[in-house]
Design a protein around this motif. Structure first.
Motif, PDB file in Angstrom:
ATOM      1  N   ASP A 265       0.840  -1.370   0.082  1.00  0.00           N
ATOM      2  CA  ASP A 265       0.061   0.002  -0.024  1.00  0.00           C
ATOM      3  C   ASP A 265       0.902   1.281  -0.166  1.00  0.00           C
ATOM      4  OD1 ASP A 265      -2.746  -1.382   0.142  1.00  0.00           O
ATOM      5  OD2 ASP A 265      -2.265  -1.750   2.208  1.00  0.00           O
ATOM      6  N   VAL A 266       0.369   2.216  -0.484  1.00  0.00           N
ATOM      7  CA  VAL A 266       1.444   3.527  -0.914  1.00  0.00           C
ATOM      8  C   VAL A 266       0.555   4.588  -0.622  1.00  0.00           C
ATOM      9  CG1 VAL A 266       0.687   3.695  -3.245  1.00  0.00           C
ATOM     10  CG2 VAL A 266       2.994   4.987  -2.078  1.00  0.00           C
ATOM     11  N   PHE A 267       0.992   5.656   0.519  1.00  0.00           N
ATOM     12  CA  PHE A 267       0.513   6.993   0.584  1.00  0.00           C
ATOM     13  C   PHE A 267       1.068   7.664  -0.496  1.00  0.00           C
ATOM     14  CE2 PHE A 267       0.089   5.108   5.112  1.00  0.00           C
ATOM     15  CZ  PHE A 267      -0.829   5.792   5.567  1.00  0.00           C
ATOM     16  N   ILE A 268       0.213   8.649  -1.151  1.00  0.00           N
ATOM     17  CA  ILE A 268       0.657   9.564  -2.205  1.00  0.00           C
ATOM     18  C   ILE A 268       0.107  11.007  -1.440  1.00  0.00           C
ATOM     19  CG2 ILE A 268       0.571  10.233  -4.370  1.00  0.00           C
ATOM     20  CD1 ILE A 268       0.011   7.424  -5.093  1.00  0.00           C
ATOM     21  N   VAL A 269       1.144  11.800  -1.310  1.00  0.00           N
ATOM     22  CA  VAL A 269       0.706  13.159  -0.829  1.00  0.00           C
ATOM     23  C   VAL A 269       1.501  14.272  -1.404  1.00  0.00           C
ATOM     24  CG1 VAL A 269       0.077  12.369   1.452  1.00  0.00           C
ATOM     25  CG2 VAL A 269       2.300  13.312   1.052  1.00  0.00           C
ATOM     26  N   SER A 270       0.791  15.475  -1.399  1.00  0.00           N
ATOM     27  CA  SER A 270       1.422  16.503  -2.064  1.00  0.00           C
ATOM     28  C   SER A 270       1.091  17.927  -1.463  1.00  0.00           C
ATOM     29  CB  SER A 270       1.045  16.829  -3.538  1.00  0.00           C
ATOM     30  OG  SER A 270       1.581  17.880  -3.964  1.00  0.00           O
ATOM     31  N   LYS A 271       1.894  18.911  -1.379  1.00  0.00           N
ATOM     32  CA  LYS A 271       1.392  20.220  -0.651  1.00  0.00           C
ATOM     33  C   LYS A 271       0.682  20.855  -1.739  1.00  0.00           C
ATOM     34  CE  LYS A 271       4.853  21.180   2.840  1.00  0.00           C
ATOM     35  NZ  LYS A 271       5.900  21.947   3.220  1.00  0.00           N
ATOM     36  N   GLU A 272       0.541  20.542  -3.002  1.00  0.00           N
ATOM     37  CA  GLU A 272      -0.027  21.116  -4.051  1.00  0.00           C
ATOM     38  C   GLU A 272      -1.365  20.442  -4.187  1.00  0.00           C
ATOM     39  OE1 GLU A 272       1.254  23.603  -6.304  1.00  0.00           O
ATOM     40  OE2 GLU A 272       2.852  23.487  -4.924  1.00  0.00           O
ATOM     41  N   GLY A 273      -2.410  20.670  -3.195  1.00  0.00           N
ATOM     42  CA  GLY A 273      -3.612  20.174  -2.913  1.00  0.00           C
ATOM     43  C   GLY A 273      -4.832  20.813  -3.899  1.00  0.00           C
ATOM     44  N   GLY A 274      -6.022  20.289  -3.913  1.00  0.00           N
ATOM     45  CA  GLY A 274      -7.171  20.915  -4.377  1.00  0.00           C
ATOM     46  C   GLY A 274      -7.014  21.396  -5.837  1.00  0.00           C
ATOM     47  N   VAL A 275      -5.951  20.916  -6.501  1.00  0.00           N
ATOM     48  CA  VAL A 275      -5.799  21.035  -8.223  1.00  0.00           C
ATOM     49  C   VAL A 275      -5.750  19.894  -8.723  1.00  0.00           C
ATOM     50  CG1 VAL A 275      -4.791  23.283  -8.001  1.00  0.00           C
ATOM     51  CG2 VAL A 275      -3.490  21.196  -7.739  1.00  0.00           C
ATOM     52  N   ASP A 276      -5.966  19.772 -10.092  1.00  0.00           N
ATOM     53  CA  ASP A 276      -5.720  18.275 -10.887  1.00  0.00           C
ATOM     54  C   ASP A 276      -4.505  17.830 -10.569  1.00  0.00           C
ATOM     55  OD1 ASP A 276      -5.780  16.488 -12.461  1.00  0.00           O
ATOM     56  OD2 ASP A 276      -5.992  17.520 -14.314  1.00  0.00           O
ATOM     57  N   ILE A 277      -4.353  16.641  -9.672  1.00  0.00           N
ATOM     58  CA  ILE A 277      -3.058  16.033  -9.514  1.00  0.00           C
ATOM     59  C   ILE A 277      -2.331  15.308 -10.569  1.00  0.00           C
ATOM     60  CG2 ILE A 277      -3.949  13.748  -8.714  1.00  0.00           C
ATOM     61  CD1 ILE A 277      -1.363  15.780  -6.602  1.00  0.00           C
ATOM     62  N   GLU A 278      -3.152  14.982 -11.576  1.00  0.00           N
ATOM     63  CA  GLU A 278      -2.442  14.509 -12.747  1.00  0.00           C
ATOM     64  C   GLU A 278      -1.728  15.603 -13.440  1.00  0.00           C
ATOM     65  OE1 GLU A 278      -5.068  12.561 -15.383  1.00  0.00           O
ATOM     66  OE2 GLU A 278      -5.647  11.224 -13.532  1.00  0.00           O
ATOM     67  N   GLU A 279      -1.879  16.802 -13.493  1.00  0.00           N
ATOM     68  CA  GLU A 279      -1.126  17.811 -13.833  1.00  0.00           C
ATOM     69  C   GLU A 279       0.145  18.119 -13.053  1.00  0.00           C
ATOM     70  OE1 GLU A 279      -4.018  20.830 -15.102  1.00  0.00           O
ATOM     71  OE2 GLU A 279      -2.105  22.319 -14.814  1.00  0.00           O
ATOM     72  N   VAL A 280      -0.022  18.129 -11.785  1.00  0.00           N
ATOM     73  CA  VAL A 280       1.204  18.393 -10.773  1.00  0.00           C
ATOM     74  C   VAL A 280       1.903  17.254 -11.125  1.00  0.00           C
ATOM     75  CG1 VAL A 280       1.936  18.485  -8.504  1.00  0.00           C
ATOM     76  CG2 VAL A 280      -0.464  19.580  -8.984  1.00  0.00           C
ATOM     77  N   ALA A 281       1.404  16.182 -11.149  1.00  0.00           N
ATOM     78  CA  ALA A 281       2.399  14.776 -11.704  1.00  0.00           C
ATOM     79  C   ALA A 281       3.010  14.995 -12.716  1.00  0.00           C
ATOM     80  CB  ALA A 281       1.583  13.641 -11.710  1.00  0.00           C
ATOM     81  N   GLU A 282       2.613  15.486 -13.769  1.00  0.00           N
ATOM     82  CA  GLU A 282       3.360  15.612 -14.898  1.00  0.00           C
ATOM     83  C   GLU A 282       4.413  16.761 -14.884  1.00  0.00           C
ATOM     84  OE1 GLU A 282       1.787  16.292 -19.464  1.00  0.00           O
ATOM     85  OE2 GLU A 282       0.694  14.805 -18.093  1.00  0.00           O
ATOM     86  N   LYS A 283       3.902  17.963 -14.241  1.00  0.00           N
ATOM     87  CA  LYS A 283       4.674  18.967 -14.640  1.00  0.00           C
ATOM     88  C   LYS A 283       5.777  19.169 -13.407  1.00  0.00           C
ATOM     89  CE  LYS A 283       1.500  22.107 -17.248  1.00  0.00           C
ATOM     90  NZ  LYS A 283       0.234  22.899 -16.789  1.00  0.00           N
ATOM     91  N   THR A 284       5.482  18.785 -12.175  1.00  0.00           N
ATOM     92  CA  THR A 284       6.510  19.073 -10.994  1.00  0.00           C
ATOM     93  C   THR A 284       6.271  17.633 -10.359  1.00  0.00           C
ATOM     94  OG1 THR A 284       4.777  20.039  -9.941  1.00  0.00           O
ATOM     95  CG2 THR A 284       6.254  21.546 -10.985  1.00  0.00           C
ATOM     96  N   PRO A 285       6.636  16.671 -10.581  1.00  0.00           N
ATOM     97  CA  PRO A 285       6.635  15.179 -10.239  1.00  0.00           C
ATOM     98  C   PRO A 285       7.278  15.263  -8.777  1.00  0.00           C
ATOM     99  CG  PRO A 285       8.205  15.173 -12.140  1.00  0.00           C
ATOM    100  CD  PRO A 285       7.565  16.423 -12.284  1.00  0.00           C
ATOM    101  N   ASP A 286       8.273  16.171  -8.658  1.00  0.00           N
ATOM    102  CA  ASP A 286       8.946  16.396  -7.391  1.00  0.00           C
ATOM    103  C   ASP A 286       8.078  16.626  -6.136  1.00  0.00           C
ATOM    104  OD1 ASP A 286       9.298  18.436  -9.189  1.00  0.00           O
ATOM    105  OD2 ASP A 286      10.649  19.229  -7.255  1.00  0.00           O
ATOM    106  N   LYS A 287       7.136  17.283  -6.611  1.00  0.00           N
ATOM    107  CA  LYS A 287       6.125  17.827  -5.493  1.00  0.00           C
ATOM    108  C   LYS A 287       5.058  16.726  -4.973  1.00  0.00           C
ATOM    109  CE  LYS A 287       6.307  22.716  -6.313  1.00  0.00           C
ATOM    110  NZ  LYS A 287       5.690  23.775  -7.030  1.00  0.00           N
ATOM    111  N   ILE A 288       5.384  15.629  -5.572  1.00  0.00           N
ATOM    112  CA  ILE A 288       4.349  14.482  -5.274  1.00  0.00           C
ATOM    113  C   ILE A 288       5.373  13.408  -4.276  1.00  0.00           C
ATOM    114  CG2 ILE A 288       3.191  12.374  -5.683  1.00  0.00           C
ATOM    115  CD1 ILE A 288       1.993  14.179  -8.341  1.00  0.00           C
ATOM    116  N   ILE A 289       4.924  13.135  -3.034  1.00  0.00           N
ATOM    117  CA  ILE A 289       5.639  12.274  -2.134  1.00  0.00           C
ATOM    118  C   ILE A 289       5.126  10.980  -1.914  1.00  0.00           C
ATOM    119  CG2 ILE A 289       6.712  12.072   0.277  1.00  0.00           C
ATOM    120  CD1 ILE A 289       6.841  15.234  -1.536  1.00  0.00           C
ATOM    121  N   LYS A 290       5.677   9.834  -2.096  1.00  0.00           N
ATOM    122  CA  LYS A 290       5.220   8.548  -2.024  1.00  0.00           C
ATOM    123  C   LYS A 290       5.665   7.770  -0.855  1.00  0.00           C
ATOM    124  CE  LYS A 290       3.880   7.573  -6.747  1.00  0.00           C
ATOM    125  NZ  LYS A 290       4.011   6.715  -7.849  1.00  0.00           N
ATOM    126  N   ALA A 291       4.972   7.049   0.054  1.00  0.00           N
ATOM    127  CA  ALA A 291       5.400   6.344   1.118  1.00  0.00           C
ATOM    128  C   ALA A 291       4.793   5.133   1.192  1.00  0.00           C
ATOM    129  CB  ALA A 291       5.328   7.418   2.614  1.00  0.00           C
TER     130      ALA A 291
END
Lengths: 388, 292
Positions: free
Chosen positions: A125-151
């Motif tokens: 199981d993986v926790f996926i979090v980002s400080k860039e919330g409330g927006v389209d996360i797929e866009e964040v993942a594409e443009k700034t993947p380092d802003k998404i943290i997986k644990a």
């Protein structure tokens, strides 16, 4: 199985995860008193009206309104309830809003993205979090993947500690004493409810320094519904494609697509491969249909009924690999089904496997018009040729 | 030679008295599989199939009378994970689970138990495996198989049959075909099975059939590039599958870009693996590769 936001929040609330509070409204005459109730109970003059449909992108489509006055809240609620909401996930015809959620408005300081799912490659199981919330996360993942943290949860010890601490660190929540407990509770909700996905976007920090789930999106493992009595009742059939629903009643696995070559196949992999080869020869598949391992007269008849409900279908390609099921029986089933249903589209049949030669003879000698083929390639070419 | 299974492998059937279990036990026996007994809790002491195989209440009881190399599971999905765990506990070397529809959470438990054991699990949600003209465990139709030199490995049942049929028809024949299953969590990955084929002298080439969802094909492609010296032909189903829809198999769902058929085909090709353009060219592609 997808469920609504208000249902997902109910599950989270059962695990003591703080949620944005509110009530569901199903008819317009409940709107005024529910708005008043939310305002009084949660001490919030401003309220939020949220369309409850399974598709994402509700806010952009006009299905979520922040209302600072009672009048505007009543107005928005009346507009949203019963509207046909179009988002990037609903298609152009939109989705009818049968219920709305009326919630308290919160003073938001920060918005985070939060999700829990199973990572197949890491088998954990993986926790996926980002400080860039409330927006389209797929866009964040594409443009700034380092802003998404997986644990990842330790799949040997099943201990959550490391993963939860990573999440707290990543979101800079170290000063929140209840953060560890909240994330642990969310995980327990995810695990005990047999979720494939639990997404909170956004998870917010309010000005009062509280962690609250503002939204919730949950997908439940359908195979586990036998032990999820409460969640089973959340099933909203109005959210499903009527044809796909009908097919599942027949025990068939059907997915509607946009083309005009209907496909009837046994086995999911072969069904996909059949769609692919239709496309390869310049056609467009009208559907995915897996009739399962035991193709008989009834499954074939029901398969035809489902496929032909789609008015776009101009030809039907039947591709069966007869293993345990003998092809001669399938051939007789096809003939019987075609006769009983009075078909007016061309049918191409390819049967391979046990007794395939006998089956071809049966089809060729029958008094109904069927086009037989020996290979998938030949069958697909013929089925495509009939519609172009 | 072959992998995992030969004519001597002694097989137990879990769920032998159910309709599926009974039917396929007989089919296995007729093919020549060395099925020795079955287990159905509460039905110990009965017999099953035309061969009157003894039925036991548990694997432990069965092991008092038989040496068991492999077990095949035909029990309803909600009980299937426990059946696998029982087999792991009893140290059965090869466990094949045919059942479809096991909850993911149950399979997470199974996966942890497997990590601490010496058992190999094939499946769930798979047709099982077959070694041509020797033995089969599961539901693959035996008559389409002919002995030869190609190993087959696939996430899909009927696509496995399709591949066997084509490989036999082009005259190559097969060693062992393994259906690894269409669920998101399965016991053996593509790489696990490829390792067995790598060590089998009789297997001269491998057909590897994947589909959308997950990243197993991508990992296998990288592994093949660095570790596998035999010719491989791959096929990926689902080029026309829409994103976010479960295409029959629980594991066949595209949730991100790397899980599409196109992305997988690209990685396979980049790793030097021949990819069959359509499902009907698998046999020919392998024949051309072997003849080169």
């Amino acid at each position: 199985m997808k469920i609504h936001e208000f249902q997902a929040k109910e599950l989270l609330s059962d695990y003591n995860v703080p949620i944005q509070r509110g009530y569901v409204v199903y008819s317009s005459n409940e709107i005024e008193k529910t708005i008043e109730r939310v305002q009084n109970e949660f001490n919030s003059d401003a309220v939020v009206i949220k369309a409850q449909i399974h598709a994402g992108g509700r806010g952009k489509g006009g299905g979520v309104k922040f209302c600072t006055s009672t009048e505007s809240a009543i107005d928005s609620a009346n507009k949203i309830l019963g509207m046909s909401l179009i988002t990037h996930q609903t298609g152009l015809e939109g989705k009818l809003v049968n219920q709305i959620l009326i919630t308290e408005a919160l003073n938001i300081e920060k918005e985070f993205y939060f999700a829990l799912m199973f990572d197949r490659s890491k088998n954990a199981d993986v926790f996926i979090v980002s400080k860039e919330g409330g927006v389209d996360i797929e866009e964040v993942a594409e443009k700034t993947p380092d802003k998404i943290i997986k644990a990842w949860v330790n799949n040997e010890t099943h201990s959550l500690d490391d993963a939860v601490n990573t999440v707290i660190e990543a979101l800079s929540l170290n000063s929140f004493k209840n953060a560890f407990e909240i994330f642990t509770n969310i995980y327990n909700c995810y695990s005990n409810s047999d979720c494939n996905l639990l997404e909170i976007n956004p998870l917010v920090i309010t000005e009062e320094q509280k962690i609250i789930a503002l939204d919730a999106k949950v997908d439940i493992d359908s195979n586990a519904l036998f032990r999820q009595e409460k969640i089973s009742k959340f099933h909203d059939t109005s959210e499903e494609d009527p044809l796909e629903l009908k097919a599942s009643e027949y025990g068939l696995n059907y997915i509607k697509l946009d083309g005009n070559v209907g496909c009837m196949v046994n086995g999911a992999g072969l069904a996909m491969a059949t769609m692919d080869i239709v496309k390869h020869h310049g056609g467009e598949p009208a559907n995915f249909l897996d009739v399962g391992g035991a193709a008989n007269v009834d499954t074939i008849k029901n398969g035809f009924k489902i496929i032909l409900t789609d008015p776009n279908v101009k030809s039907v390609l039947i591709n069966i690999f007869g293993g345990i099921v003998r092809c001669d029986r399938v051939a007789n089933g096809v003939i019987q089904a075609v006769k009983e249903l009075n078909l007016n589209v061309a049918v191409v049949v390819r049967l391979q496997g046990t007794n395939a030669k006998i089956a071809k003879k049966i089809l060729d000698e029958s008094d109904i018009e069927l086009i037989s083929a020996e290979t998938i390639d030949e069958a697909a070419k013929k089925a495509v040729g009939l519609v172009s | 030679m072959s992998i995992l299974l030969n004519e001597k492998t002694s097989i137990l059937v879990q769920g032998i008295t159910g309709s599926e279990g009974l039917f396929h036990s007989q089919q296995m026996l007729d093919y020549g599989s060395n099925v020795v007994c079955g287990v159905t809790p509460g039905k110990g002491g009965e017999t099953a199939t035309e061969n009157n195989l003894p039925v036991f209440n548990s694997i432990e009881e069965a092991q008092k009378e038989f040496l068991i190399d492999a077990t095949v599971i035909f029990v309803p999905p909600r009980f299937a994970a426990n059946a696998i765990l029982e087999a792991i506990n009893q140290n059965i070397g090869l466990i094949v689970c045919i059942s479809e529809g096991i909850p993911v959470r149950d399979m997470k438990k199974v996966k942890s138990a497997l990590n601490n054991s010496s058992s190999i699990l094939i499946g769930p949600n798979c047709p099982g495996l077959i070694t041509a003209e020797e033995s089969k465990i599961g539901i693959t139709p035996g008559f389409i198989c002919k002995k030869g030199s190609i190993g087959i490995l696939s996430r899909s049942g009927t696509l496995t049959y399709e591949a066997i049929d084509q490989i036999v028809n082009v005259g190559l024949g097969m060693t062992t075909a393994v259906g690894i299953g269409g669920d998101p969590i399965i016991g053996s990955s593509m790489i696990d099975i490829l390792k067995h084929f790598a060590n089998d002298d009789e297997t001269k080439g491998v057909v590897m059939i994947g589909e959308i969802g997950g990243s197993m094909e991508n990992e296998a492609a990288e592994w093949i590039k660095d570790n596998f010296n035999k010719p491989v032909v791959s096929f990926i189903a689902g080029q026309t599958a829409p994103k976010g829809k479960r295409m029959g198999h629980a594991g066949a769902i595209i949730s991100e870009g790397s899980e599409t058929a196109d992305a997988k085909i690209k990685i396979l090709k980049k790793c030097g693996i021949s990819v069959s353009k359509t499902v009907s060219e698998i046999g020919e592609t392998m024949l051309n590769l072997i003849e080169e």
